[in-house]
Enzyme design. Sequence first.
Site, PDB file in Angstrom:
ATOM      1  N   ASP A 286       0.839  -1.197   0.000  1.00 13.80           N
ATOM      2  CA  ASP A 286       0.000   0.000   0.000  1.00 13.80           C
ATOM      3  C   ASP A 286       0.883   1.260   0.000  1.00 13.80           C
ATOM      4  OD1 ASP A 286      -3.046   0.817   0.447  1.00 13.80           O
ATOM      5  OD2 ASP A 286      -1.883   2.057   1.827  1.00 13.80           O
ATOM      6  N   TRP A 287       0.620   2.225   0.897  1.00 10.71           N
ATOM      7  CA  TRP A 287       1.427   3.447   0.941  1.00 10.71           C
ATOM      8  C   TRP A 287       2.889   3.166   1.254  1.00 10.71           C
ATOM      9  CZ3 TRP A 287       1.897   8.468  -0.152  1.00 10.71           C
ATOM     10  CH2 TRP A 287       0.767   9.150  -0.595  1.00 10.71           C
ATOM     11  N   TRP A 327     -12.155   3.638  -3.553  1.00 11.77           N
ATOM     12  CA  TRP A 327     -11.737   3.691  -2.142  1.00 11.77           C
ATOM     13  C   TRP A 327     -11.581   5.142  -1.683  1.00 11.77           C
ATOM     14  CZ3 TRP A 327     -10.786   2.090   2.606  1.00 11.77           C
ATOM     15  CH2 TRP A 327      -9.746   2.659   3.346  1.00 11.77           C
ATOM     16  N   ASP A 413      -7.881  -8.611  -3.603  1.00 10.92           N
ATOM     17  CA  ASP A 413      -7.864  -7.176  -3.310  1.00 10.92           C
ATOM     18  C   ASP A 413      -8.631  -6.416  -4.383  1.00 10.92           C
ATOM     19  OD1 ASP A 413      -7.314  -4.556  -2.699  1.00 10.92           O
ATOM     20  OD2 ASP A 413      -5.146  -4.725  -2.941  1.00 10.92           O
ATOM     21  N   HIS A 442      -6.331  -7.128   0.385  1.00 13.18           N
ATOM     22  CA  HIS A 442      -5.426  -5.985   0.282  1.00 13.18           C
ATOM     23  C   HIS A 442      -4.278  -6.072   1.280  1.00 13.18           C
ATOM     24  CE1 HIS A 442      -4.180  -1.875  -0.492  1.00 13.18           C
ATOM     25  NE2 HIS A 442      -4.277  -1.602   0.798  1.00 13.18           N
TER      26      HIS A 442
END
Length: 472
Positions: A286-287, A327, A413, A442
């Site tokens: 993710d980030w 999202w 995901d 995810h």
Amino acid sequence: MTEPVQRVDSDEAAMRLALEEARAAAAAGEVPVGAVVVKDGHVVARGRNAPIGTHDPTAHAEIVALRAAAQALGNYRLDGCTLYVTLEPCAMCAGAMLHARLARVVFGAADPRTGAAGSVLNVLGDPRINHQTRVDGGVLAEEGARLLRGFFEPRRGNASPLREDALRTPDAAFADLPGYPWAPHYVSDLPALSGLRLHHLDEGPPDAALTWLCLHGNPSWSFLYRHMIPAFTAAGHRVVAPDLIGFGKSDKPKKESAHSFVWHRQVLLELVQRLDLQRIVLVVQDWGGLLGLTLPMADPARYQGLLVMNTLLATGDAPLPAGFVAWREMCAQKPAYDIARLLRRGNPQMSAAECAAYAAPFPDAGHRAATRAFPAMVPEHAGEEGAAISRAARDFWRHRWQGRSRMVIGAADPVLGQAVMHHLQQDIRGCPPPVVLPQAGHFVPEHGSAIAQDALAYFTQAERRDHQHAEL
């Protein structure tokens, strides 16, 4: 309390009376701010801070003095009066002063964080309001500031005092977390932090053969890697897993505007240098990938591996994935979404305690500025912050990356799934076909035990081969 017979002949004389009130407030355990109201050279009222003792958030010294002056003069309009206060008024007090029609306000120390008489706002002089009050600041400012320092310093008796524009989740929120036994480590002197405190896990020997740098995303924190850390440390390796500012045990700025792509990247760059991490396998999701994938190009010699899970490089020259856009829209519409429920929905194998642990750093809306800010920080257009850095990173991974890579995809995901990851694979030089986990969503590291064992076999094999080549 009114004293209609007491006279003052100067601003300093009136401010000294306000300082007396500030000292009395400190003696009562209140923040030392004092005020007096003067008319025609006579002190008509005094006030001192009393929110704690009175359980009244409006009981600032100025409000107390204004109320007393209105009673003494028999009029809520305080025409011709001057209020003296030891600290620059806040917005609440400045608004009350305008309603009272004060002729003048004199303050001592400026307040660069909440001052509404010129430092942050200029409520008293705003021409759009139907009354303006003359303001003079700096009268006996050092004496007022000294009182404040003397009050707060003993209460901040630690190496990392909390900044006034940030929050710190109480340690009790992290008690008895399932599968998270590690001791905290903190840094607060990185230049980019400006005094904020950043938490990180640091397990294993500094001279380990490999250092696994594990970067989390939004809204997770280092708890995400609890299944992988034991495997890495059991192999004799080092693991560093920071909590981004705004997440986990790190400090949390109160304002969403405090967060930016460039700033968070700079913090991570400085942390890597401060800890002098070497032989890094970069572990991202993710980030953690949005930021982490931009780090190696700044110092390639530190990195020799990449373990990448459900993330992307947001370069601004290609559309963002539809799942991510959905999202982001959900986050904008429901910024207080239930984090534990989010984890439970995508990870039915997790216990209720594990899901709740993800929400532990965020006890209320005030602690969640980062979770609100991060979705909008993903660059969508070429000129947005972070896009150019991400394009440079893409070029690095395509043409200059010399290490080994391993990609693991959570196929279930809906945000950053197989299509996104297969596109990213094409941008990573020498990346072999990915490992696909059909049941993983995810938060891929929730399946981390098997991932960690696979990664150990993959990267340590490469490390041994490189060592043998070096001996030859």
